[in-house]
Design an enzyme around this catalytic site. Structure first.
Site, short mmCIF file in Angstrom:
data_model
loop_
_atom_site.label_atom_id
_atom_site.label_comp_id
_atom_site.label_asym_id
_atom_site.label_seq_id
_atom_site.Cartn_x
_atom_site.Cartn_y
_atom_site.Cartn_z
N GLN A 84 0.85 -1.20 0.00
CA GLN A 84 0.00 0.00 0.00
C GLN A 84 0.88 1.25 0.00
O GLN A 84 0.64 2.19 -0.74
CB GLN A 84 -0.91 0.00 1.23
N GLU B 210 -6.67 21.30 -24.16
CA GLU B 210 -5.49 22.18 -24.13
C GLU B 210 -4.29 21.48 -24.73
O GLU B 210 -3.14 21.81 -24.43
CB GLU B 210 -5.20 22.67 -22.72
C1 LIG Z 1 -10.40 18.68 -9.21
C2 LIG Z 1 -10.44 18.79 -10.71
C3 LIG Z 1 -9.54 19.93 -11.19
C4 LIG Z 1 -9.34 19.84 -12.72
C5 LIG Z 1 -9.89 21.03 -13.40
C6 LIG Z 1 -11.29 20.76 -13.84
C7 LIG Z 1 -12.01 22.07 -14.07
C8 LIG Z 1 -12.82 22.02 -15.34
C9 LIG Z 1 -12.66 23.26 -16.12
C10 LIG Z 1 -11.30 23.32 -16.79
C11 LIG Z 1 -11.17 24.65 -17.48
C12 LIG Z 1 -10.40 24.81 -18.55
C13 LIG Z 1 -9.69 23.68 -19.19
C14 LIG Z 1 -10.47 23.18 -20.35
C15 LIG Z 1 -10.26 24.07 -21.53
C16 LIG Z 1 -9.73 23.37 -22.72
C17 LIG Z 1 -9.64 24.36 -23.85
C18 LIG Z 1 -9.06 23.80 -25.08
O1 LIG Z 1 -8.88 22.63 -25.25
S1 LIG Z 1 -8.66 25.03 -26.20
C19 LIG Z 1 -8.00 24.18 -27.58
C20 LIG Z 1 -6.66 23.57 -27.27
N1 LIG Z 1 -6.05 23.13 -28.48
C21 LIG Z 1 -4.77 22.81 -28.56
O2 LIG Z 1 -4.03 22.80 -27.59
C22 LIG Z 1 -4.27 22.49 -29.94
C23 LIG Z 1 -2.91 21.81 -29.89
N2 LIG Z 1 -2.18 22.12 -31.13
C24 LIG Z 1 -1.24 23.14 -31.15
O3 LIG Z 1 -0.97 23.82 -30.19
C25 LIG Z 1 -0.53 23.34 -32.48
O4 LIG Z 1 -1.34 22.87 -33.53
C26 LIG Z 1 0.83 22.61 -32.53
C27 LIG Z 1 1.75 23.27 -31.56
C28 LIG Z 1 0.66 21.14 -32.17
C29 LIG Z 1 1.39 22.67 -33.94
O5 LIG Z 1 1.55 24.03 -34.26
P1 LIG Z 1 1.77 24.44 -35.80
O6 LIG Z 1 1.72 25.91 -35.87
O7 LIG Z 1 0.85 23.66 -36.63
O8 LIG Z 1 3.15 23.95 -36.26
P2 LIG Z 1 4.55 23.64 -35.68
O9 LIG Z 1 4.53 22.46 -34.77
O10 LIG Z 1 5.37 23.58 -36.89
O11 LIG Z 1 4.97 24.94 -34.83
C30 LIG Z 1 5.58 26.00 -35.51
C31 LIG Z 1 6.53 26.67 -34.54
O12 LIG Z 1 5.77 27.28 -33.51
C32 LIG Z 1 6.20 26.86 -32.25
N3 LIG Z 1 5.02 26.80 -31.40
C33 LIG Z 1 3.96 25.97 -31.53
N4 LIG Z 1 3.07 26.23 -30.57
C34 LIG Z 1 3.56 27.27 -29.83
C35 LIG Z 1 3.08 27.98 -28.69
N5 LIG Z 1 1.92 27.65 -28.09
N6 LIG Z 1 3.84 28.99 -28.21
C36 LIG Z 1 5.01 29.28 -28.79
N7 LIG Z 1 5.56 28.63 -29.86
C37 LIG Z 1 4.81 27.64 -30.37
C38 LIG Z 1 6.80 25.48 -32.50
O13 LIG Z 1 7.68 25.14 -31.45
C39 LIG Z 1 7.47 25.70 -33.83
O14 LIG Z 1 8.65 26.40 -33.56
P3 LIG Z 1 9.95 26.11 -34.51
O15 LIG Z 1 10.98 27.02 -33.98
O16 LIG Z 1 9.45 26.40 -35.91
O17 LIG Z 1 10.26 24.64 -34.30
C1 LIG Z 2 -13.59 18.17 -21.98
C2 LIG Z 2 -13.04 18.92 -23.16
C3 LIG Z 2 -13.11 20.31 -23.19
C4 LIG Z 2 -12.64 21.01 -24.29
N1 LIG Z 2 -12.78 22.38 -24.32
C5 LIG Z 2 -12.38 23.05 -25.44
C6 LIG Z 2 -12.58 24.46 -25.53
O1 LIG Z 2 -13.11 25.09 -24.63
N2 LIG Z 2 -12.20 25.10 -26.68
C7 LIG Z 2 -11.61 24.43 -27.73
O2 LIG Z 2 -11.28 25.06 -28.73
N3 LIG Z 2 -11.39 23.07 -27.66
C8 LIG Z 2 -11.77 22.39 -26.54
N4 LIG Z 2 -11.57 21.03 -26.47
C9 LIG Z 2 -10.98 20.34 -27.62
C10 LIG Z 2 -9.57 19.89 -27.32
O3 LIG Z 2 -8.72 21.00 -27.28
C11 LIG Z 2 -9.12 18.90 -28.40
O4 LIG Z 2 -9.92 17.75 -28.29
C12 LIG Z 2 -7.65 18.56 -28.21
O5 LIG Z 2 -6.86 19.64 -28.62
C13 LIG Z 2 -7.25 17.29 -28.99
O6 LIG Z 2 -7.48 17.49 -30.36
P1 LIG Z 2 -8.33 16.39 -31.18
O7 LIG Z 2 -9.58 16.17 -30.47
O8 LIG Z 2 -8.34 16.82 -32.58
O9 LIG Z 2 -7.47 15.06 -31.06
P2 LIG Z 2 -6.64 14.37 -32.26
O10 LIG Z 2 -5.48 15.20 -32.62
O11 LIG Z 2 -7.58 13.96 -33.31
O12 LIG Z 2 -6.09 13.09 -31.46
C14 LIG Z 2 -6.48 11.77 -31.77
C15 LIG Z 2 -5.26 10.90 -31.66
O13 LIG Z 2 -4.35 11.25 -32.72
C16 LIG Z 2 -3.05 11.45 -32.20
N5 LIG Z 2 -2.32 12.44 -33.01
C17 LIG Z 2 -2.82 13.57 -33.54
N6 LIG Z 2 -1.86 14.23 -34.23
C18 LIG Z 2 -0.73 13.49 -34.13
C19 LIG Z 2 0.62 13.65 -34.61
N7 LIG Z 2 0.98 14.70 -35.35
N8 LIG Z 2 1.50 12.69 -34.29
C20 LIG Z 2 1.16 11.64 -33.52
N9 LIG Z 2 -0.10 11.43 -33.04
C21 LIG Z 2 -1.02 12.35 -33.35
C22 LIG Z 2 -3.29 11.96 -30.79
O14 LIG Z 2 -2.13 11.73 -29.97
C23 LIG Z 2 -4.47 11.11 -30.35
O15 LIG Z 2 -3.99 9.86 -29.88
C24 LIG Z 2 -12.05 20.31 -25.37
C25 LIG Z 2 -11.95 18.92 -25.33
C26 LIG Z 2 -12.44 18.22 -24.23
C27 LIG Z 2 -12.34 16.71 -24.20
#
Ligand SMILES: CCCCCCCCCC/C=C\CCCCCC(=O)SCCNC(=O)CCNC(=O)[C@H](O)C(C)(C)COP(=O)(O)OP(=O)(O)OC[C@H]1O[C@@H](n2cnc3c(N)ncnc32)[C@H](O)[C@@H]1OP(=O)(O)O
Ligand SMILES: Cc1cc2nc3c(=O)[nH]c(=O)nc-3n(C[C@H](O)[C@H](O)[C@H](O)COP(=O)(O)OP(=O)(O)OC[C@H]3O[C@@H](n4cnc5c(N)ncnc54)[C@H](O)[C@@H]3O)c2cc1C
Length: 638
Positions: free
Chosen positions: A338, A432
């Site tokens: 545990q 995120e």
């Molecule tokens: C007790 C319980 C507690 C728990 C909490 C519970 C409470 C509930 C409420 C919670 C409240 C809020 C949370 C929920 C909210 C969720 C909201 C969302 O989900 S919003 C949507 C989020 N989406 C994403 O995160 C998308 C992810 N994808 C990306 O960020 C980008 O597509 C990528 C970074 C994967 C790719 O970027 P892209 O531009 O396509 O290309 P590159 O990879 O080539 O990047 C180019 C270049 O940019 C740099 N880069 C990329 N991202 C960033 C950044 N964010 N900042 C700075 N620089 C960045 C990257 O490193 C590359 O640099 P190079 O020098 O060219 O290598």
């Molecule tokens: C509870 C909840 C709240 C959210 N709230 C918000 C919000 O407020 N605003 C908002 O804009 N979005 C929100 N989202 C969306 C969330 O940000 C996306 O779901 C998240 O960014 C993942 O993207 P996707 O769903 O396209 O997953 P995908 O990218 O389709 O992932 C599917 C699978 O593909 C894999 N994959 C994808 N790309 C690659 C790659 N290049 N190489 C290797 N593997 C890869 C992933 O690892 C994963 O296993 C929310 C999602 C949830 C579940």
């Protein structure tokens, strides 16, 4: 009470004997956990305010339908806002109150993303126009980036924003089904405005994804505006859990907005239709995600500490086997298995607390530099927030589930608080930024760093982390040395990224211990926890460490022996270490984790409150069971 033994009486602290074992000043540790005396005061005061107000009751959530649950969440959000206004709470106190209300709701995205996006990507003028409305909640915002067809790949988003120079407007449009906005929290039924991310088109030319403020609903009657189709995307994982949140779907049909509603700090479009890119990295468009990722790391320490508090207190209450001559059975917390499952999670909760503090500093530092147009630390800030968000949320989600299992059968009851905590928390591994996608970003950053700095990734780490640093370098060299593409090696590179993030957590824990930490025995306890965190990971990944040659099999065996010794040092302090989180029973929402440890009477009492026990003979008996028993089989009416 008639027939009630001492061990079941209310008002008795059934964990007093555990609390008396503590070897450190718990009140001083509470301050360390909170971050400062001021932070502790705010947290303590607000958590008790929420716990004592029936308006914030949450023990009935699992019996409500989706519509009842959602309406109750709206009531609570409105009640919380009224409390904030009536009591004139500060922004810090208000944030704490929303935290202790402990219910995912539209307000999380309004305060946690909509406002930060305007602050981070809006011009001064845009901030002056929109922030006062948002702070007074005269508009309610959401962050609409993800679409049905794209979430991870932001540059793949399909929503368009086409500039019309004739009318000085943008036309926001969803050209395909997959371009429907999908997932944004608060979008489905509540948000009046969105920060919508769309592909900017000016003069027939595309300029990538930008953010736009779009009004979705009338501020008079809340009906969707012309061209807006909006709704909820449906039930999500778990019963209550995240279903208090209206994650929504949104389609735009040629919706027109004024040009000044494009967030223009990073790029601008002039009224003549000229696109101008400021001399700032385009990635600042992603700035809000960096901000939220660093808050999610702090959230991880909260969620994991809640689960560990429940499992630790219950492990001290629960006795199973080991009775000698009719004496009490053994407390399950005394079993080495545990301890070997629970105490690394306790250590992780503290480790994530301190890395969350450091990340908050790093984010503030990079934000300050950005204001001076210094972008030098932006890549590292992105890699750190992405990697640590991935590491801590994966470990926390797995840790909450492990805590449920540590509580045996009773951990599976809703009244334990653990199923709901897991269901609410686990999407943090996805939202995120999907955790694997984020680790690939870290891997990419490491590849670039190795190619720029040669083998040594950084010499700026404390001595105690040499093994961890060597592990990362070894993992990178094994991968970078091989002439194969990033995609081919990505699974291995992700492992190196995890190792890099673990190195950061360990080194920041060690740095924390180099600070002045007041209170009798407090620093000593934290040193034990730091050693447990570091040695547990070394034990878990010993293959990596052995392959570097910087530790031998004998070292690995010694590390395991030391872990057992450290667990024995934690044991007498375990209850005090979770008391230091200072959670109220209301916030914990767990009978197994209640402060007084009086678990069994509470479990028994709670069972009878289930709606199924409103009648001794269940609905359906006469229709389905009686015929069965009486062998009068007939077609049951549906
Ligand atoms: C007790 C319980 C507690 C728990 C909490 C519970 C409470 C509930 C409420 C919670 C409240 C809020 C949370 C929920 C909210 C969720 C909201 C969302 O989900 S919003 C949507 C989020 N989406 C994403 O995160 C998308 C992810 N994808 C990306 O960020 C980008 O597509 C990528 C970074 C994967 C790719 O970027 P892209 O531009 O396509 O290309 P590159 O990879 O080539 O990047 C180019 C270049 O940019 C740099 N880069 C990329 N991202 C960033 C950044 N964010 N900042 C700075 N620089 C960045 C990257 O490193 C590359 O640099 P190079 O020098 O060219 O290598
Ligand atoms: C509870 C909840 C709240 C959210 N709230 C918000 C919000 O407020 N605003 C908002 O804009 N979005 C929100 N989202 C969306 C969330 O940000 C996306 O779901 C998240 O960014 C993942 O993207 P996707 O769903 O396209 O997953 P995908 O990218 O389709 O992932 C599917 C699978 O593909 C894999 N994959 C994808 N790309 C690659 C790659 N290049 N190489 C290797 N593997 C890869 C992933 O690892 C994963 O296993 C929310 C999602 C949830 C579940």
């Amino acid at each position: 009470m008639e027939g009630v033994g001492e061990e079941e009486m209310e008002g008795v602290d059934h964990l007093a004997h555990e609390r008396n074992k503590s070897e450190f000043d718990v009140d001083a540790m509470k301050i360390v956990w909170a971050g400062s005396p001021h932070a502790f005061d705010v947290s303590d005061r607000i958590s008790k305010l929420v716990a004592s107000d029936p308006g914030f009751r949450k023990d009935n959530r699992s019996t409500l339908s989706r519509k009842e649950l959602f309406k109750n969440t709206l009531r609570k959000a409105a009640y919380a806002w009224k409390t904030i206004v009536d009591l004139r709470l500060s922004e810090e106190e208000a944030a704490k109150l929303r935290f202790y209300v402990d219910e995912p709701a539209f307000t999380d995205l309004h305060w946690g993303m909509f406002i930060p996006a305007i602050k981070g990507q809006g011009t001064e003028e845009q901030q002056q126009k929109w922030l006062p409305l948002a702070y007074k909640m005269q508009i309610i915002g959401c962050y609409a980036q993800t679409e049905l067809g794209h979430g991870s790949n932001v540059q793949g988003l399909e929503t368009t924003a086409t500039f019309d120079s004739q009318t000085d407007e943008f036309i926001i449009h969803s050209p395909t089904l997959t371009s429907s906005k999908w997932w944004p929290g608060g979008l489905g039924k509540v948000a009046t405005h969105a920060i919508a991310y769309a592909r900017l088109i000016v003069g027939g030319r595309e300029h990538g994804v930008h953010g736009f403020i779009v009004q979705l609903r009338s501020l008079e009657d809340h009906s969707p505006l012309l061209g807006i189709t909006v709704g909820d995307i449906g039930m999500k994982f778990g019963n209550g859990a995240y279903n208090t949140m209206d994650n929504g779907v949104l389609q735009f049909d040629h919706v027109r907005i004024p040009r000044n509603q494009m967030l223009m700090r990073v790029s601008q479009v002039t009224c003549e239709g000229k696109y101008k890119q400021s001399d700032v990295p385009r990635q600042l468009v992603y700035g809000t995600m960096v901000y939220v990722r660093q808050t999610i790391v702090a959230d991880a320490s909260c969620a994991l500490s809640r689960a560990v508090c429940i499992a630790t207190r219950y492990s001290a209450v629960r006795r199973q086997f080991g009775s000698q001559n009719g004496g009490p059975e053994t407390q399950v917390i005394d079993y080495k298995t545990q301890q070997s499952r629970l105490f690394p999670l306790l250590a992780s909760a503290y480790a994530f607390r301190f890395i969350g503090e450091w990340l908050k500093w790093l984010y503030a530092d990079v934000t300050q530099r950005l204001q001076a147009n210094d972008f030098s630390t932006l890549p590292e800030a992105h890699a750190c927030t992405a990697g640590l968000k991935s590491l801590t949320t994966t470990a926390t989600a797995d840790g909450i589930e492990e805590c449920r299992k540590l509580c045996g059968g009773h951990g599976y009851l809703c009244s334990s608080g653990l199923p709901e905590l897991f269901a609410v928390y686990v999407p943090a591994c996805t939202y995120e930024g999907d955790n694997t996608v984020l680790l690939l970003q870290v891997a990419r950053f490491l590849m670039k760093t190795v190619s720029q700095l040669g083998s040594r990734l950084s010499s700026k780490k404390p001595v105690g982390t040499i093994a961890y640093m060597t592990r990362v370098e070894h993992l990178m060299q094994c991968r970078c040395g091989v002439q194969r593409g990033f995609a081919e090696l990505s699974a291995d590179l992700v492992e190196a990224a995890v190792a890099h993030c673990q190195l950061i957590v360990v080194s920041k824990f060690i740095e924390k211990l180099q600070q002045e930490i007041p209170g009798k025995g407090v620093k000593q306890q934290l040193e034990v926890l730091c050693n447990i965190y570091a040695l547990f990971l070394l034990h878990k990944h010993q293959g990596d460490f052995l392959s570097t040659g910087c530790i031998t099999p004998k070292h690995a065996a010694l590390a395991n022996d030391e872990l057992r010794s450290l667990y024995s040092q934690v044991r007498p302090n375990a209850i005090a270490l979770v008391d230091a989180f200072n959670y109220t029973d209301h916030y914990l929402g767990s009978i197994l984790g209640c402060y007084d440890g009086n678990v069994y009477p509470k479990l028994y009492e709670a069972a009878w409150k289930d709606p199924l026990n409103e009648s001794v003979v269940p609905d359906g008996y006469h229709l389905y069971i009686r015929p069965l028993l009486k062998q009068e089989i007939r077609t049951a009416r549906l």
